[in-house]
Design a protein around this motif. Structure first.
Motif, PDB file in Angstrom:
ATOM      1  N   PHE A   9       4.718 -14.235 -13.205  1.00  0.00           N
ATOM      2  CA  PHE A   9       6.025 -14.162 -13.003  1.00  0.00           C
ATOM      3  C   PHE A   9       5.805 -15.102 -14.589  1.00  0.00           C
ATOM      4  N   TRP A  10       5.035 -15.968 -15.684  1.00  0.00           N
ATOM      5  CA  TRP A  10       4.727 -16.574 -16.733  1.00  0.00           C
ATOM      6  C   TRP A  10       5.221 -15.848 -17.666  1.00  0.00           C
ATOM      7  N   VAL A  11       4.762 -14.327 -17.698  1.00  0.00           N
ATOM      8  CA  VAL A  11       5.268 -13.836 -19.033  1.00  0.00           C
ATOM      9  C   VAL A  11       6.704 -14.137 -19.564  1.00  0.00           C
ATOM     10  N   GLY A  12       7.052 -13.949 -21.125  1.00  0.00           N
ATOM     11  CA  GLY A  12       8.027 -14.559 -21.575  1.00  0.00           C
ATOM     12  C   GLY A  12       8.263 -15.408 -22.827  1.00  0.00           C
ATOM     13  N   GLU A  13       9.114 -15.599 -23.871  1.00  0.00           N
ATOM     14  CA  GLU A  13       9.520 -16.627 -24.302  1.00  0.00           C
ATOM     15  C   GLU A  13       9.690 -18.028 -23.951  1.00  0.00           C
ATOM     16  N   TRP A  14       9.830 -19.076 -23.975  1.00  0.00           N
ATOM     17  CA  TRP A  14       9.758 -20.587 -23.363  1.00  0.00           C
ATOM     18  C   TRP A  14      10.026 -21.537 -24.423  1.00  0.00           C
ATOM     19  N   ASP A  15      11.489 -22.608 -23.642  1.00  0.00           N
ATOM     20  CA  ASP A  15      11.248 -23.875 -24.270  1.00  0.00           C
ATOM     21  C   ASP A  15      10.370 -24.322 -23.209  1.00  0.00           C
ATOM     22  N   VAL A  16       9.158 -25.599 -23.602  1.00  0.00           N
ATOM     23  CA  VAL A  16       8.715 -26.131 -22.663  1.00  0.00           C
ATOM     24  C   VAL A  16       9.331 -27.754 -22.573  1.00  0.00           C
ATOM     25  N   ILE A  17       9.480 -27.928 -21.211  1.00  0.00           N
ATOM     26  CA  ILE A  17      10.723 -29.654 -21.429  1.00  0.00           C
ATOM     27  C   ILE A  17       9.484 -30.294 -20.655  1.00  0.00           C
ATOM     28  N   ALA A  18       9.461 -31.296 -20.971  1.00  0.00           N
ATOM     29  CA  ALA A  18       8.948 -32.701 -20.406  1.00  0.00           C
ATOM     30  C   ALA A  18      10.045 -33.779 -19.591  1.00  0.00           C
ATOM     31  N   GLY A  19      10.114 -33.783 -19.016  1.00  0.00           N
ATOM     32  CA  GLY A  19      11.704 -35.240 -18.818  1.00  0.00           C
ATOM     33  C   GLY A  19      12.923 -34.204 -19.262  1.00  0.00           C
ATOM     34  N   GLU A  20      13.113 -35.233 -20.335  1.00  0.00           N
ATOM     35  CA  GLU A  20      14.605 -34.166 -20.687  1.00  0.00           C
ATOM     36  C   GLU A  20      14.164 -34.188 -22.490  1.00  0.00           C
ATOM     37  N   GLN A  21      13.080 -34.343 -22.881  1.00  0.00           N
ATOM     38  CA  GLN A  21      12.672 -33.495 -23.711  1.00  0.00           C
ATOM     39  C   GLN A  21      12.490 -32.268 -24.159  1.00  0.00           C
TER      40      GLN A  21
ATOM     41  N   THR B 125       7.219 -25.175 -28.167  1.00  0.00           N
ATOM     42  CA  THR B 125       7.973 -23.251 -27.092  1.00  0.00           C
ATOM     43  C   THR B 125       6.361 -22.613 -26.640  1.00  0.00           C
ATOM     44  N   ASN B 126       6.860 -21.743 -26.156  1.00  0.00           N
ATOM     45  CA  ASN B 126       5.555 -20.979 -25.685  1.00  0.00           C
ATOM     46  C   ASN B 126       5.864 -19.628 -25.723  1.00  0.00           C
ATOM     47  N   VAL B 127       4.769 -18.447 -26.396  1.00  0.00           N
ATOM     48  CA  VAL B 127       5.323 -17.033 -25.969  1.00  0.00           C
ATOM     49  C   VAL B 127       3.425 -16.379 -24.371  1.00  0.00           C
TER      50      VAL B 127
ATOM     51  N   GLY C  63      14.400 -19.739 -12.011  1.00  0.00           N
ATOM     52  CA  GLY C  63      13.477 -18.274 -12.820  1.00  0.00           C
ATOM     53  C   GLY C  63      12.210 -19.760 -13.709  1.00  0.00           C
ATOM     54  N   THR C  64      12.338 -21.418 -13.733  1.00  0.00           N
ATOM     55  CA  THR C  64      11.410 -21.764 -14.300  1.00  0.00           C
ATOM     56  C   THR C  64      10.227 -21.124 -13.489  1.00  0.00           C
ATOM     57  N   VAL C  65       9.144 -22.310 -14.725  1.00  0.00           N
ATOM     58  CA  VAL C  65       7.940 -22.402 -14.106  1.00  0.00           C
ATOM     59  C   VAL C  65       7.554 -23.912 -14.338  1.00  0.00           C
ATOM     60  N   LEU C  66       7.081 -24.389 -13.393  1.00  0.00           N
ATOM     61  CA  LEU C  66       6.064 -25.333 -13.639  1.00  0.00           C
ATOM     62  C   LEU C  66       5.250 -25.671 -13.870  1.00  0.00           C
ATOM     63  N   GLN C  67       4.661 -26.297 -14.912  1.00  0.00           N
ATOM     64  CA  GLN C  67       2.968 -26.400 -15.346  1.00  0.00           C
ATOM     65  C   GLN C  67       2.125 -27.466 -15.060  1.00  0.00           C
TER      66      GLN C  67
ATOM     67  N   ALA D  33       4.917 -29.907 -17.488  1.00  0.00           N
ATOM     68  CA  ALA D  33       6.351 -29.521 -17.734  1.00  0.00           C
ATOM     69  C   ALA D  33       7.083 -28.161 -16.642  1.00  0.00           C
ATOM     70  N   THR D  34       7.971 -27.914 -17.775  1.00  0.00           N
ATOM     71  CA  THR D  34       8.676 -26.957 -17.200  1.00  0.00           C
ATOM     72  C   THR D  34       9.060 -26.335 -18.448  1.00  0.00           C
ATOM     73  N   TYR D  35       9.215 -24.849 -17.405  1.00  0.00           N
ATOM     74  CA  TYR D  35       9.097 -23.911 -18.744  1.00  0.00           C
ATOM     75  C   TYR D  35      10.534 -23.378 -18.480  1.00  0.00           C
ATOM     76  N   HIS D  36      11.319 -23.103 -19.501  1.00  0.00           N
ATOM     77  CA  HIS D  36      13.281 -22.419 -19.236  1.00  0.00           C
ATOM     78  C   HIS D  36      12.937 -21.189 -20.014  1.00  0.00           C
ATOM     79  N   ARG D  37      13.527 -20.527 -19.780  1.00  0.00           N
ATOM     80  CA  ARG D  37      13.583 -19.099 -20.515  1.00  0.00           C
ATOM     81  C   ARG D  37      14.005 -19.135 -21.721  1.00  0.00           C
ATOM     82  N   LYS D  38      13.355 -19.092 -22.839  1.00  0.00           N
ATOM     83  CA  LYS D  38      14.846 -18.792 -23.960  1.00  0.00           C
ATOM     84  C   LYS D  38      15.565 -18.323 -23.931  1.00  0.00           C
ATOM     85  N   GLY D  39      17.053 -19.168 -24.387  1.00  0.00           N
ATOM     86  CA  GLY D  39      18.226 -18.561 -24.173  1.00  0.00           C
ATOM     87  C   GLY D  39      19.028 -18.335 -22.723  1.00  0.00           C
ATOM     88  N   LYS D  40      18.618 -18.840 -21.787  1.00  0.00           N
ATOM     89  CA  LYS D  40      18.605 -18.839 -20.557  1.00  0.00           C
ATOM     90  C   LYS D  40      19.878 -21.283 -20.450  1.00  0.00           C
ATOM     91  N   GLY D  41      19.481 -21.319 -21.487  1.00  0.00           N
ATOM     92  CA  GLY D  41      19.551 -23.023 -20.876  1.00  0.00           C
ATOM     93  C   GLY D  41      18.458 -23.783 -20.635  1.00  0.00           C
TER      94      GLY D  41
END
Length: 179
Positions: A46-58, A62-64, A149-153, A171-179
């Protein structure tokens, strides 16, 4: 020249002979690789992918996370918003029945292991060792897949004085290209 021949070539022959059974095992037709066939090796997918990593609103980085070595390894490649980097190897150890992560960055090394809890959260515990001070601290990581579909780390470090776990990174991982 003859002496060099007698020293090097037997080593090459031995190395080649030792590699053959491994290569043959990997090339057996119609036999799924154990790392792809056994669900234990897929528990962290479930953690595999390309991610934008967001903490709060910022966005903090990124993580791959890629599946490598026939599905036996998850390779993490982190880049912070400030340009810092880190990498981890994540793998299922069939002998212990546990997942293990070894993280290395310029700041510290984390080595911890564990597995999925009853709620499907990947929980790993071990130690972090800081390069500058050499200090070792108990460390815990939690990866929680969310319904969207996000992942909380959550990365936590144990306070030696109080015995309580304090957040180091959440932080929360958001898949790239999914907003």
């Amino acid at each position: 020249m003859k002496r060099l021949h007698n020293t090097i070539f037997p080593c090459l022959i031995l190395a080649t002979a030792m590699a053959l059974p491994v290569a043959q095992a990997q090339q057996t037709p119609n036999t799924p690789h154990p790392c792809q066939a056994n669900p234990a090796y897929r528990a962290f997918d479930f953690w595999v992918g390309e991610w934008d990593v967001i903490a709060g609103e910022q966005q903090v980085g990124t993580n791959v996370i890629s599946r490598e070595e026939g599905g036996c390894l998850l390779l993490e490649q982190w880049t912070s918003a400030q340009g810092g980097t880190g990498q981890s190897y994540n793998f299922y150890d069939p002998e212990s029945g546990l997942w293990r992560q070894v993280w290395v960055s310029q700041a510290f090394i984390i080595d911890y292991s564990g597995g999925l809890d009853d709620n499907g959260v990947m929980v790993l515990e071990g130690d972090a060792v800081y390069h500058a001070s050499g200090e070792r601290h108990p460390f815990r990581g939690r990866w929680t897949p969310q319904a969207d579909g996000t992942v909380l780390q959550e990365l936590l470090q144990k306070n030696a004085e109080t015995g309580e776990w304090a957040p180091v990174f959440v932080a929360t991982y958001h898949r790239k290209g999914k907003g």
